[in-house]
Design a protein around this motif. Sequence first.
Motif, mmCIF file in Angstrom:
data_model
loop_
_atom_site.group_PDB
_atom_site.id
_atom_site.type_symbol
_atom_site.label_atom_id
_atom_site.label_comp_id
_atom_site.label_asym_id
_atom_site.label_seq_id
_atom_site.Cartn_x
_atom_site.Cartn_y
_atom_site.Cartn_z
ATOM 1 N N PHE A 8 0.830 -1.204 0.000
ATOM 2 C CA PHE A 8 0.000 0.000 0.000
ATOM 3 C C PHE A 8 0.869 1.261 0.000
ATOM 4 C CE2 PHE A 8 -3.436 -2.533 2.372
ATOM 5 C CZ PHE A 8 -4.153 -2.751 1.211
ATOM 6 N N LYS A 9 0.250 2.366 -0.399
ATOM 7 C CA LYS A 9 0.939 3.653 -0.354
ATOM 8 C C LYS A 9 1.268 4.011 1.094
ATOM 9 C CE LYS A 9 -1.083 5.330 -4.650
ATOM 10 N NZ LYS A 9 -2.082 6.197 -5.291
ATOM 11 N N LYS A 10 2.281 4.861 1.245
ATOM 12 C CA LYS A 10 2.803 5.176 2.569
ATOM 13 C C LYS A 10 1.730 5.723 3.507
ATOM 14 C CE LYS A 10 6.473 7.756 4.945
ATOM 15 N NZ LYS A 10 5.565 8.294 5.975
ATOM 16 N N PHE A 11 0.846 6.592 3.011
ATOM 17 C CA PHE A 11 -0.129 7.219 3.920
ATOM 18 C C PHE A 11 -1.089 6.176 4.501
ATOM 19 C CE2 PHE A 11 -2.920 7.245 0.226
ATOM 20 C CZ PHE A 11 -4.200 7.170 0.762
ATOM 21 N N ILE A 59 -9.194 0.600 -2.385
ATOM 22 C CA ILE A 59 -9.751 1.756 -3.107
ATOM 23 C C ILE A 59 -8.893 2.993 -2.846
ATOM 24 C CG2 ILE A 59 -11.676 3.400 -3.140
ATOM 25 C CD1 ILE A 59 -13.584 1.036 -2.857
ATOM 26 N N LEU A 60 -8.568 3.222 -1.572
ATOM 27 C CA LEU A 60 -7.701 4.361 -1.229
ATOM 28 C C LEU A 60 -6.354 4.266 -1.942
ATOM 29 C CD1 LEU A 60 -8.349 4.615 2.627
ATOM 30 C CD2 LEU A 60 -9.055 6.273 0.888
ATOM 31 N N ASN A 61 -5.874 3.060 -2.099
ATOM 32 C CA ASN A 61 -4.579 2.841 -2.732
ATOM 33 C C ASN A 61 -4.615 3.128 -4.239
ATOM 34 O OD1 ASN A 61 -1.778 1.689 -2.185
ATOM 35 N ND2 ASN A 61 -2.420 0.441 -3.924
ATOM 36 N N ASN A 62 -5.789 2.931 -4.861
ATOM 37 C CA ASN A 62 -5.884 3.038 -6.323
ATOM 38 C C ASN A 62 -6.482 4.353 -6.831
ATOM 39 O OD1 ASN A 62 -5.111 0.274 -7.719
ATOM 40 N ND2 ASN A 62 -6.191 -0.257 -5.845
ATOM 41 N N LEU A 63 -6.852 5.259 -5.952
ATOM 42 C CA LEU A 63 -7.414 6.541 -6.404
ATOM 43 C C LEU A 63 -6.359 7.396 -7.101
ATOM 44 C CD1 LEU A 63 -9.586 7.645 -3.317
ATOM 45 C CD2 LEU A 63 -10.409 6.684 -5.476
ATOM 46 N N ASN A 64 -6.848 8.215 -8.025
ATOM 47 C CA ASN A 64 -5.993 9.197 -8.694
ATOM 48 C C ASN A 64 -6.128 10.513 -7.921
ATOM 49 O OD1 ASN A 64 -4.670 11.021 -10.309
ATOM 50 N ND2 ASN A 64 -5.892 10.633 -12.146
ATOM 51 N N TYR A 65 -5.134 10.844 -7.100
ATOM 52 C CA TYR A 65 -5.247 11.996 -6.206
ATOM 53 C C TYR A 65 -5.002 13.340 -6.895
ATOM 54 C CZ TYR A 65 -5.788 8.680 -2.441
ATOM 55 O OH TYR A 65 -6.275 7.670 -1.632
ATOM 56 N N SER A 66 -4.732 13.279 -8.172
ATOM 57 C CA SER A 66 -4.604 14.540 -8.932
ATOM 58 C C SER A 66 -5.912 14.889 -9.630
ATOM 59 C CB SER A 66 -3.473 14.419 -9.973
ATOM 60 O OG SER A 66 -3.748 13.385 -10.895
ATOM 61 N N ASN A 67 -6.871 13.973 -9.602
ATOM 62 C CA ASN A 67 -8.180 14.205 -10.236
ATOM 63 C C ASN A 67 -9.183 14.628 -9.162
ATOM 64 O OD1 ASN A 67 -10.602 14.177 -11.566
ATOM 65 N ND2 ASN A 67 -10.503 12.043 -12.224
ATOM 66 N N HIS A 68 -9.521 15.922 -9.172
ATOM 67 C CA HIS A 68 -10.461 16.460 -8.190
ATOM 68 C C HIS A 68 -11.812 16.796 -8.814
ATOM 69 C CE1 HIS A 68 -7.457 16.877 -4.954
ATOM 70 N NE2 HIS A 68 -6.610 17.182 -5.932
ATOM 71 N N ASP A 69 -12.067 16.286 -10.008
ATOM 72 C CA ASP A 69 -13.284 16.655 -10.733
ATOM 73 C C ASP A 69 -14.339 15.555 -10.776
ATOM 74 O OD1 ASP A 69 -12.133 19.144 -11.410
ATOM 75 O OD2 ASP A 69 -11.045 18.192 -13.090
ATOM 76 N N ASP A 70 -13.929 14.318 -10.549
ATOM 77 C CA ASP A 70 -14.853 13.202 -10.747
ATOM 78 C C ASP A 70 -14.981 12.325 -9.513
ATOM 79 O OD1 ASP A 70 -15.233 13.833 -13.516
ATOM 80 O OD2 ASP A 70 -13.276 12.898 -13.941
ATOM 81 N N PHE A 93 -8.320 8.597 7.221
ATOM 82 C CA PHE A 93 -7.097 8.587 6.409
ATOM 83 C C PHE A 93 -6.800 9.951 5.779
ATOM 84 C CE2 PHE A 93 -7.981 4.085 6.755
ATOM 85 C CZ PHE A 93 -6.718 3.548 6.920
ATOM 86 N N LYS A 94 -7.753 10.871 5.876
ATOM 87 C CA LYS A 94 -7.535 12.203 5.291
ATOM 88 C C LYS A 94 -6.406 12.945 6.006
ATOM 89 C CE LYS A 94 -10.028 16.370 3.890
ATOM 90 N NZ LYS A 94 -9.621 16.317 2.470
ATOM 91 N N GLN A 95 -6.209 12.657 7.277
ATOM 92 C CA GLN A 95 -5.125 13.314 8.020
ATOM 93 C C GLN A 95 -3.755 12.885 7.515
ATOM 94 O OE1 GLN A 95 -4.628 11.782 12.179
ATOM 95 N NE2 GLN A 95 -6.354 10.430 11.626
ATOM 96 N N PHE A 96 -3.694 11.736 6.842
ATOM 97 C CA PHE A 96 -2.439 11.250 6.296
ATOM 98 C C PHE A 96 -2.290 11.588 4.806
ATOM 99 C CE2 PHE A 96 -3.754 8.506 9.777
ATOM 100 C CZ PHE A 96 -2.643 8.569 10.613
#
Length: 460
Positions: A8-11, A59-70, A93-96
């Motif tokens: 998983f991603k670090k956060f 799901i958290l691991n696979n999100l595109n965190y640069s896409n804030h439109d969809d 997990f938002k705090q991380f």
Amino acid sequence: MKFSDFGFKKFINDGLEQKGFDKPTTIQAEVIPYFKKHQNVVAKAHTGTGKTYAFLLPILNNLNYSNHDDVQALIIAPTRELAKQIYSETQYFKQFNPDLTIGLYIGGEDTEKQKQGLENKQPMIAIGTPQKVKELYDENLLRVTTASWVVVDEFDMIFDLGFFDDLDYLMARIRKDSVKSLFSATMNPQLIPFVKKYINNPVFIDQVENNTEKENIKNIMIDAKNRDDKLVLQTLVKQINPYIAIVFVNNKDEVSEVVNWLREVGIQNIGEMHGDLQPRTRASMLKKIKNNEFKYIVATDIAARGIDIEGVSHVISIDLPKDLSYYIHRAGRTGRGKLTGESYVIFNAKNQEKIQFLKQKGINFEMMRLIDGKIVPEKTKVAKKKKPGQISAEEQLVLSKYKDNKGKNVKPGYKKKRKYEMEKIKKQKRRQHIKENIEKIKKNKYRKRAQEVFGKDIED
């Protein structure tokens, strides 16, 4: 296996570490690898086994965190309580990772505020109940058709509560290439066509059929011998010392009745959960419950599914639910994680068949019974004190008359004959006792009269 093995991603790993989560549960270990590979999953697992993290972490691991439109992920839950719970776990997990955006869409909340938020921005993860999500979609506010991940939690409960058409409406509008998954504790045959219609080539995971009983939950059956439920419950609550106990009833009308039973034994501060509570009252009650403000909570089965109440040490079923699968959910409110718990059922003639069915499904009940104001294990024997000389010489003679010299009963029909002769002796004793009492009363009256006339007692 450890969570760190999933890559998983670090956060996410940071969040798990702060929670003290090191190893995944069985359902998590089985589901997460399929999610990471973008495979559809249909999973059956008991409540309290960690299903939320099984789908949320990948799901958290696979999100595109640069896409804030969809909207990238849609999670649908049958009740607002469960939706809030999933939202809370996601929000953690938002705090991380501050880039994470989440939206909660349920009834009983500030609808205008929800709408204004959607007009400005779509969340990466949308969490909600079927009706509210459908309503916001129809108003072209929540654009769920862009979701790459769709999860339906407690799928069978959505069907039971009558939200199936709303779910069907939404699923028909989701991208066909999205990863779709259903999580459920049971799979009614009526639901199979829906699965085949919307879930292409899913991986089926079943952790219910061969794992009916959780090892850390002790199932206890109290043989009430058809005594009043109120007496059994009051005896039980005097005996146990729960951290938190949930008392389950089958309908909302019984809640106030059981609350009154508990108040009679001195328990005043009692939580309530049922479908008739107004949204604000319900939200306030749930908040108090989660803050451990109640030692006892009386609830209908609305609290048996999805609502995670930490620290429940005891569950008491006044009666078994009509849908017996709900007993598993009730018991699953306790013994969560590494904790242990006890689930009590009051056994009587009206639920005998249901108990037998649960036994056939693999649930092992420890039998207890109500004796002398205490609930004790079935094997406990009550010692009967025998007074010296309680058995007369005549009774001893009758008993020995129907025994051979080895102490074995030998004469045919000995039980009836022995019983008849013993009763005959007892009747004679009673008559003699009554006669003696009458004589004594007569003598006392005679003495009293003699004292009044002669001023002194006289001989018999």
